[in-house]
Design a protein around this motif. Structure first.
Motif, PDB file in Angstrom:
ATOM      1  N   UNK A  21     181.320  29.928  85.584  1.00 28.02           N
ATOM      2  CA  UNK A  21     180.829  30.926  84.451  1.00 28.02           C
ATOM      3  C   UNK A  21     181.924  31.857  84.081  1.00 28.02           C
ATOM      4  N   UNK A  22     182.443  32.268  85.308  1.00 25.07           N
ATOM      5  CA  UNK A  22     183.556  33.597  85.297  1.00 25.07           C
ATOM      6  C   UNK A  22     184.693  32.929  84.454  1.00 25.07           C
ATOM      7  N   UNK A  23     185.098  31.613  84.667  1.00 28.73           N
ATOM      8  CA  UNK A  23     185.980  30.950  84.031  1.00 28.73           C
ATOM      9  C   UNK A  23     185.912  30.911  82.389  1.00 28.73           C
ATOM     10  N   UNK A  24     184.652  30.483  82.203  1.00 31.00           N
ATOM     11  CA  UNK A  24     184.230  30.354  80.724  1.00 31.00           C
ATOM     12  C   UNK A  24     184.191  31.658  79.989  1.00 31.00           C
ATOM     13  N   UNK A  25     183.980  32.822  80.699  1.00 33.25           N
ATOM     14  CA  UNK A  25     183.706  34.092  80.070  1.00 33.25           C
ATOM     15  C   UNK A  25     185.307  34.662  79.752  1.00 33.25           C
ATOM     16  N   UNK A  26     186.035  34.426  80.793  1.00 35.56           N
ATOM     17  CA  UNK A  26     187.566  34.842  80.752  1.00 35.56           C
ATOM     18  C   UNK A  26     188.331  34.081  79.588  1.00 35.56           C
ATOM     19  N   UNK A  27     187.828  32.710  79.316  1.00 34.82           N
ATOM     20  CA  UNK A  27     188.474  32.012  78.232  1.00 34.82           C
ATOM     21  C   UNK A  27     187.810  32.459  76.970  1.00 34.82           C
ATOM     22  N   UNK A  28     186.616  32.661  76.955  1.00 32.43           N
ATOM     23  CA  UNK A  28     186.021  33.405  75.737  1.00 32.43           C
ATOM     24  C   UNK A  28     186.782  34.373  75.313  1.00 32.43           C
ATOM     25  N   UNK A  29     186.981  35.544  76.458  1.00 32.61           N
ATOM     26  CA  UNK A  29     187.733  36.815  75.912  1.00 32.61           C
ATOM     27  C   UNK A  29     188.974  36.541  75.444  1.00 32.61           C
ATOM     28  N   UNK A  30     189.763  35.620  76.156  1.00 33.31           N
ATOM     29  CA  UNK A  30     191.221  35.312  75.673  1.00 33.31           C
ATOM     30  C   UNK A  30     191.087  34.873  74.410  1.00 33.31           C
ATOM     31  N   UNK A  31     190.429  33.939  74.252  1.00 35.08           N
ATOM     32  CA  UNK A  31     190.153  33.153  72.702  1.00 35.08           C
ATOM     33  C   UNK A  31     189.808  34.244  71.621  1.00 35.08           C
TER      34      UNK A  31
END
Length: 91
Positions: free
Chosen positions: A12-22
């Motif tokens: 979940x944390x990785x998906x959130x960080x990936x969303x923010x970066x994108x």
């Protein structure tokens, strides 16, 4: 059991960080402002073309008729005595 929770939290944390970066890279936050700016530019271009077309009319009655129509379409009240468009609520 704790390993499964840790892995799930990591995903979940990785998906959130990936969303923010994108979202940051693609400018997701800027899209609504860009759309509004595009609308403003399009409206300005249309107003300029309309003004030019009105100026090219040769008959003063045609110019007045077009001006009255534009005034009504934009929510104003056309004053025949002055030939001006008064913005605001109709009385």
């Amino acid at each position: 059991m704790i390993n499964k929770l840790a892995i799930g939290a990591g995903v979940l944390a990785g998906a959130f960080v990936a969303f923010l970066v994108c979202a940051t890279v693609t400018g997701l936050w800027l899209i609504p402002r860009a759309e509004q700016r595009g609308r403003e530019l399009e409206r300005a271009a249309l107003d300029a073309a309309t003004t030019k077309a009105i100026g090219e009319l040769t008959n003063e009655a045609d110019k007045a008729r077009v001006a009255r129509r534009l005034c009504r379409e934009r929510g104003g009240v056309y004053l025949n005595a002055t030939g001006k468009c008064q913005q605001g609520a109709r009385e």
